[in-house]
Write an enzyme that holds these catalytic residues in place. Structure first.
Site, PDB file in Angstrom:
ATOM      1  N   TYR A 186       0.842  -1.204   0.000  1.00 30.97           N
ATOM      2  CA  TYR A 186       0.000   0.000   0.000  1.00 30.97           C
ATOM      3  C   TYR A 186       0.878   1.256   0.000  1.00 30.97           C
ATOM      4  O   TYR A 186       0.641   2.199  -0.754  1.00 30.97           O
ATOM      5  CB  TYR A 186      -0.925  -0.025   1.216  1.00 30.97           C
ATOM      6  CG  TYR A 186      -1.902   1.127   1.304  1.00 30.97           C
ATOM      7  CD1 TYR A 186      -3.086   1.119   0.569  1.00 30.97           C
ATOM      8  CD2 TYR A 186      -1.657   2.224   2.132  1.00 30.97           C
ATOM      9  CE1 TYR A 186      -3.991   2.172   0.649  1.00 30.97           C
ATOM     10  CE2 TYR A 186      -2.550   3.274   2.234  1.00 30.97           C
ATOM     11  CZ  TYR A 186      -3.720   3.242   1.489  1.00 30.97           C
ATOM     12  OH  TYR A 186      -4.619   4.297   1.584  1.00 30.97           O
ATOM     13  N   LYS A 216       1.093   4.175  -2.917  1.00 32.31           N
ATOM     14  CA  LYS A 216       0.769   5.588  -2.670  1.00 32.31           C
ATOM     15  C   LYS A 216       1.975   6.507  -2.908  1.00 32.31           C
ATOM     16  O   LYS A 216       1.803   7.638  -3.373  1.00 32.31           O
ATOM     17  CB  LYS A 216       0.211   5.747  -1.256  1.00 32.31           C
ATOM     18  CG  LYS A 216      -1.148   5.056  -1.055  1.00 32.31           C
ATOM     19  CD  LYS A 216      -2.231   5.638  -1.953  1.00 32.31           C
ATOM     20  CE  LYS A 216      -3.626   5.122  -1.586  1.00 32.31           C
ATOM     21  NZ  LYS A 216      -4.689   5.741  -2.411  1.00 32.31           N
TER      22      LYS A 216
END
Ligand code: NDP
Length: 260
Positions: A155, A159
């Site tokens: 994740y 990002k």
């Protein structure tokens, strides 16, 4: 006269959570809004948004990892609403796993939705914005684009990738009257955060539901979790004429959790 009268806005992941709040803000400030998500529930969400704001709301089922779905999203917006002025790449997913348990599928899915999905939507939106003379792109990154948290390397990577896409595209389209910026929400009360609270809570100790979030909120200088409307305020500003000279930036909206 409302701030976004006559503007057409696309919000991916617009059927719930942060995306719904963003769509609601634009709709209540005069824009026509297209909301996109993978689930057919997007039609119901569009009905709620229309009832609440009176705005024109177009629901589109779209998987942001699919080039053909993304092309269909923007061509449907153009043919139905007459163009695209603002596009908010907000759809995202998360899973939480220890390094030895994180699967290749989790890695791939997260990068596909959070990073490739943002790029594909920007790519397609830019084609239309160049033709019409300009626009604004806002990409949802995360506090995890500043500081990778435990058990979420995929994740965090996805990002950080959003910030890279934002900066690179901002440079490429800077003279096309198109701005490209990223936002980094902190802890925002949504379904995603409920999942985070439960799973991180189980993995980090004996936390009952809500306890981990309450503990982390104590680290926020403003001592409260964010709401979708906190994020929507920043997105609306970045999409407004007041932000015409702001591009390539990544801005935190997190009550001061991460200062940079
Ligand atoms: P939610 O889980 O509430 O909503 C996620 C949205 O993304 C849903 O609308 C979902 O659609 C959509 N989505 C997921 N996969 C796809 C796909 N393949 N194609 C199209 N849409 C998809 O999350 P939040 O509202 O909390 O998060 C929104 C964004 O903000 C995400 O990018 C997230 O990473 C980011 N963020 C959230 C934070 C938080 O604390 N909540 C903190 C930092 C960043 P559907 O319902 O149809 O599945």
């Amino acid at each position: 006269m409302k701030r976004f009268d006559g503007k057409v806005v696309a919000v991916t992941g617009g059927n719930q959570g942060i995306g719904f709040a963003i769509a609601e803000r634009f709709a209540s400030e005069g824009a026509s809004v297209a909301i996109a998500s993978v689930d057919e529930q997007v039609h119901e969400a569009a009905g709620q948004l229309k009832a609440a704001t009176g705005a024109t709301v177009l629901p589109v089922v779209c998987d942001v990892t699919s080039v053909s779905d993304v092309k269909n999203l923007y061509s449907t917006i153009e043919s139905t609403l007459g163009g695209i002025d603002i596009s908010v790449q907000n759809a995202g997913i998360i899973t939480i796993a220890k390094v030895e348990d994180l699967t290749e599928a989790e890695w791939d899915d997260t990068m596909e939705v959070n990073t490739k999905g943002v790029f594909l939507c920007c790519q397609e939106a830019i084609r239309y914005m160049r033709k019409s003379g300009g626009g604004a792109l806002i990409n949802t990154a995360s506090g995890q684009a500043r500081d990778g948290f435990i058990y979420t390397p995929h994740y965090a990577a996805s990002k950080f990738g959003v910030v890279g896409i934002t900066q690179s595209l901002a440079k490429e389209v800077a003279t096309d009257n198109i701005t490209v910026n990223a936002i980094c929400p902190g802890i925002i009360s949504t379904d995603m955060w409920d999942y985070n609270d439960r799973v991180w809570g189980e993995m980090l100790g004996e936390y009952a539901p809500g306890e981990l979030m309450a503990e982390w909120v104590q680290n926020i200088p403003m001592k409260r979790a964010g709401e979708g409307k906190d994020v929507a305020g920043l997105v609306a500003f970045l999409a407004s004429a007041d932000a015409d000279y702001i591009t390539g930036q990544t801005i935190n909206v997190d009550g001061g959790l991460i200062m940079s």
